[in-house]
Design a protein around this motif. Structure first.
Motif, PDB file in Angstrom:
ATOM      1  N   ALA A 103       0.861  -1.194   0.000  1.00  0.00           N
ATOM      2  CA  ALA A 103       0.000   0.000   0.000  1.00  0.00           C
ATOM      3  C   ALA A 103       0.889   1.233   0.000  1.00  0.00           C
ATOM      4  N   LEU A 104       0.736   2.073  -1.009  1.00  0.00           N
ATOM      5  CA  LEU A 104       1.566   3.269  -1.161  1.00  0.00           C
ATOM      6  C   LEU A 104       0.705   4.518  -1.059  1.00  0.00           C
ATOM      7  N   ASN A 105       1.007   5.395  -0.102  1.00  0.00           N
ATOM      8  CA  ASN A 105       0.412   6.727  -0.131  1.00  0.00           C
ATOM      9  C   ASN A 105       1.386   7.682  -0.820  1.00  0.00           C
ATOM     10  N   TYR A 106       0.885   8.846  -1.202  1.00  0.00           N
ATOM     11  CA  TYR A 106       1.676   9.846  -1.911  1.00  0.00           C
ATOM     12  C   TYR A 106       2.324   9.279  -3.169  1.00  0.00           C
ATOM     13  N   THR A 107       1.550   8.490  -3.895  1.00  0.00           N
ATOM     14  CA  THR A 107       1.989   7.898  -5.158  1.00  0.00           C
ATOM     15  C   THR A 107       0.845   8.024  -6.155  1.00  0.00           C
ATOM     16  N   SER A 108       1.128   8.592  -7.301  1.00  0.00           N
ATOM     17  CA  SER A 108       0.068   8.835  -8.286  1.00  0.00           C
ATOM     18  C   SER A 108       0.379   8.134  -9.601  1.00  0.00           C
ATOM     19  N   VAL A 109      -0.604   8.177 -10.498  1.00  0.00           N
ATOM     20  CA  VAL A 109      -0.475   7.585 -11.837  1.00  0.00           C
ATOM     21  C   VAL A 109       0.006   8.656 -12.809  1.00  0.00           C
ATOM     22  N   SER A 110       1.043   8.330 -13.591  1.00  0.00           N
ATOM     23  CA  SER A 110       1.514   9.253 -14.632  1.00  0.00           C
ATOM     24  C   SER A 110       0.864   8.957 -15.971  1.00  0.00           C
ATOM     25  N   ARG A 111       0.883   7.668 -16.358  1.00  0.00           N
ATOM     26  CA  ARG A 111       0.356   7.276 -17.677  1.00  0.00           C
ATOM     27  C   ARG A 111       0.279   5.756 -17.730  1.00  0.00           C
ATOM     28  N   SER A 112      -0.380   5.235 -18.753  1.00  0.00           N
ATOM     29  CA  SER A 112      -0.380   3.791 -18.968  1.00  0.00           C
ATOM     30  C   SER A 112       0.795   3.433 -19.866  1.00  0.00           C
ATOM     31  N   VAL A 113       1.355   2.267 -19.623  1.00  0.00           N
ATOM     32  CA  VAL A 113       2.480   1.766 -20.416  1.00  0.00           C
ATOM     33  C   VAL A 113       2.221   0.299 -20.720  1.00  0.00           C
ATOM     34  N   GLY A 114       1.805  -0.011 -21.945  1.00  0.00           N
ATOM     35  CA  GLY A 114       1.533  -1.398 -22.302  1.00  0.00           C
ATOM     36  C   GLY A 114       0.429  -1.970 -21.434  1.00  0.00           C
ATOM     37  N   ASP A 115       0.755  -3.076 -20.742  1.00  0.00           N
ATOM     38  CA  ASP A 115      -0.239  -3.717 -19.883  1.00  0.00           C
ATOM     39  C   ASP A 115      -0.103  -3.269 -18.431  1.00  0.00           C
ATOM     40  N   GLY A 116       0.492  -2.096 -18.245  1.00  0.00           N
ATOM     41  CA  GLY A 116       0.657  -1.585 -16.889  1.00  0.00           C
ATOM     42  C   GLY A 116       0.611  -0.075 -16.852  1.00  0.00           C
ATOM     43  N   ILE A 117       1.139   0.498 -15.771  1.00  0.00           N
ATOM     44  CA  ILE A 117       1.093   1.948 -15.575  1.00  0.00           C
ATOM     45  C   ILE A 117       2.418   2.450 -15.013  1.00  0.00           C
ATOM     46  N   GLU A 118       2.667   3.714 -15.234  1.00  0.00           N
ATOM     47  CA  GLU A 118       3.834   4.377 -14.643  1.00  0.00           C
ATOM     48  C   GLU A 118       3.386   5.111 -13.390  1.00  0.00           C
ATOM     49  N   LEU A 119       4.099   4.910 -12.301  1.00  0.00           N
ATOM     50  CA  LEU A 119       3.780   5.525 -11.019  1.00  0.00           C
ATOM     51  C   LEU A 119       4.750   6.644 -10.715  1.00  0.00           C
ATOM     52  N   PHE A 120       4.250   7.646  -9.994  1.00  0.00           N
ATOM     53  CA  PHE A 120       5.051   8.830  -9.654  1.00  0.00           C
ATOM     54  C   PHE A 120       5.019   9.037  -8.147  1.00  0.00           C
ATOM     55  N   ASP A 121       6.174   9.124  -7.524  1.00  0.00           N
ATOM     56  CA  ASP A 121       6.272   9.371  -6.085  1.00  0.00           C
ATOM     57  C   ASP A 121       6.119  10.869  -5.838  1.00  0.00           C
ATOM     58  N   GLU A 122       5.027  11.268  -5.162  1.00  0.00           N
ATOM     59  CA  GLU A 122       4.715  12.672  -4.958  1.00  0.00           C
ATOM     60  C   GLU A 122       5.696  13.374  -4.016  1.00  0.00           C
ATOM     61  N   ILE A 123       6.464  12.617  -3.239  1.00  0.00           N
ATOM     62  CA  ILE A 123       7.432  13.220  -2.320  1.00  0.00           C
ATOM     63  C   ILE A 123       8.811  13.330  -2.961  1.00  0.00           C
TER      64      ILE A 123
END
Length: 567
Positions: free
Chosen positions: A211-231
């Motif tokens: 479980a990750l807080n302060y983590t958002s979605v940047s975009r989809s990549v193939g069959d997954g997604i790119e995550l962005f650490d807000e901190i």
């Protein structure tokens, strides 16, 4: 906004150390996301849940804090929703008794037969104002409410009091009443902690989940997604067999980042006041007053952490990030209480805090948003360029999160060709596990706490209120040496806050002050306290001086956004 910093809080999982693939990714850690995460982890499904802010920090931190069957939904004929809500309310009273408590509720009635025609029109689906609910309608509604709440019954049936008896019970009530209906609902004393305990239970059930807080979605990549650490600003890519969008009012925004254009969501903002007014608190006598106002709205006021919670507005809003409690809403909520208690006036200085959230309603065209169903549904889309399904969780409310989570979990299990192994129906939550069911058992628990922590009866009682049976874990961690009280707020201890930081996925100062504890919600915030707690967190989590200063500044801004005046 905190800039790019080292994510140096050891208890928080690192974005760079998570797996590259999870069967299920849940985007959004409001109550629906947390409930689903707990359910799937209990089935042994490896899940990744993420939220751009803290767990249960959006709309899930801004409800009226009722666990209720939704008596007003009878007017629109949503009997299935009322039945499910009443059932889930009763289950929560059993599964989370440390946070979910019975609440005696009073319905003021100003006529004998008012509202019959508008009620019939509403039931048939017409947009009709309902500004008078007479004794006849109230009696019918409460009778049906008792019937729908008969499963796992935990509270008494309703009763009606005529004017004389009602005013004897609550002398400050508007003398224009002809009667009152009295029934029971549930209230959640600390909604944010209840959501957090779902997450902690999930991680205990399946340590391979994250479980990750302060983590958002940047975009989809193939069959997954790119995550962005807000901190820290770090990014990582992770794939999934399926994605759950539990973004609430932000569902369409999240889908857009995934490359999916949707128009699933509408949304109404609801604002609340937390008021410190001793006369109003005493007038309530420990009860909630749930009342239809002259303008047709349904409002409420009830005791909350030594103050009074007043709510709520219901205003259409297109952009949930722009939601805040306006001056007009503060004025409206301050004045509306005089329809119930004419002699009691809320002054501006009585308001210790405001909060506002956006209800995740389905998009509806041509319907008064106040009449849009609070029921839930699931929409299916697909990640672009792949076969990975994206399920959006539309609607829902705090009371029904478990039932909604069960529905979605069953769908997910079917998609993964897995079978349910654990039912959450009677599964205790966090500190509700082994919670005392009678006075003798409570005395036994308090004695254990007193012995374990060398504390007083009063301190043991406070810890049970805050953490339920998890208070035993806290005191085992602290040891036999007594805790050191905070200088700015002695009812909390230094080691107590350190334990929270080390064990409850705390990312920022505001997490501890607004959600892991009731310091902000109870109106006890001050600059001295904020600085003292920030230093405890800095020492515990190895924050730099720069990080500590930025956390204080962020929290000051949060306080101001919630109408708080810091001494």
């Amino acid at each position: 906004m905190v800039g790019k910093l080292q994510r140096d809080s050891a208890p928080l999982p690192s974005l760079q150390k998570i797996a590259t693939h999870y069967p299920v990714i849940i985007i959004g850690a409001g109550i629906n996301g947390c409930g689903l995460f707990r359910d799937l982890c209990a089935q042994g499904i490896d899940c990744l849940m993420l939220d751009r802010s803290d767990f249960c920090s959006g709309a899930s931190a801004a409800p009226s804090r009722l666990i209720h069957g939704g008596i007003k939904y009878l007017e629109t004929g949503e009997f299935r929703l009322v039945r499910q809500s009443a059932r889930e309310r009763n289950l929560l009273l059993k599964n989370a008794p440390h946070y979910v408590k019975p609440l005696e509720t009073v319905l003021p009635v100003y006529s004998w037969f008012g509202g019959i025609i508008p009620s019939i029109k509403r039931f048939l689906g017409f947009n009709t104002s309902m500004n008078d609910r007479g004794a006849a309608i109230t009696e019918i509604g409460l009778f049906l409410y008792d019937v729908f709440g008969r499963h796992f019954r935990t509270m008494p049936n309703h009763k009606m009091h005529l004017r004389k008896a009602a005013l004897k019970l609550m002398p400050e009530l508007n003398p224009d009443i002809v009667a009152t209906g009295i029934y029971y609902e549930g209230r959640v004393t600390h909604a944010e902690r209840l959501g957090l305990e779902l997450v902690l239970d999930a991680l205990s059930d399946n340590p391979l989940s994250v479980a990750l807080n302060y983590t958002s979605v940047s975009r989809s990549v193939g069959d997954g997604i790119e995550l962005f650490d807000e901190i820290t600003g770090d990014t990582v890519q992770v794939s999934a067999d399926l994605v759950i969008n539990a973004g609430g009012a932000w569902i369409d925004t999240v889908n857009a980042k995934l490359g999916i254009e949707t128009r699933h969501m509408g949304g109404n903002k609801g604002s609340h006041l937390i008021v410190r007014n001793d006369r109003l608190l005493q007038a309530l006598g420990g009860r909630m007053v749930y009342f239809g106002s002259a303008d047709g709205r349904v409002n409420l006021l009830y005791p909350f952490m030594g103050n009074v919670l007043v709510g709520s507005t219901d205003i259409p809003i297109d952009h949930p990030d722009e939601a805040f409690c306006s001056d007009e809403e503060r004025d409206y909520l301050s004045k509306i209480t005089q329809e119930v208690f004419p002699a009691i006036k809320i002054q501006p200085e009585d308001i210790v805090m405001t909060y506002c959230g956006v209800r995740p309603l389905p998009r509806s065209e041509g319907i008064d948003r106040g009449l849009v169903s609070r029921d839930h549904s699931i929409a299916k889309d697909t990640l672009p360029g792949s076969r990975v399904p994206v399920f959006s969780l539309i609607g829902g409310k705090w009371t029904t999160f478990r039932g909604f989570s069960e529905e979605v979990a069953n769908l997910v299990l079917g998609e993964l060709d897995r079978r349910r192994s654990v039912s959450t129906e009677y599964l205790p939550i966090g500190g509700g596990r082994d919670f005392p069911i009678n006075d003798a058992a409570m005395v036994e628990l308090l004695d254990k706490l007193k012995f374990s922590g060398n504390i007083t009866d009063q301190d043991a009682g406070k810890l049970v209120e805050r953490y339920g049976t998890r208070a035993l874990n806290l005191l085992e961690n602290i040891g036999a040496e007594r805790d050191t009280p905070l200088q700015a707020l002695p009812e909390f201890g230094m080691k107590e806050l350190q334990w929270i930081c080390q064990n409850e996925l705390v990312g920022r100062l505001s997490d501890l002050l607004f959600r892991r504890t009731d310091i902000a919600l109870s109106g006890q915030m001050s600059m001295a306290l904020m600085k003292e707690v920030a230093q405890i967190m800095a020492d515990c989590l190895d924050w730099s001086e720069e990080r500590t200063v930025q956390e204080i500044e962020n929290t000051i801004q949060t306080c101001r956004a919630n109408g708080m005046i810091l001494a």
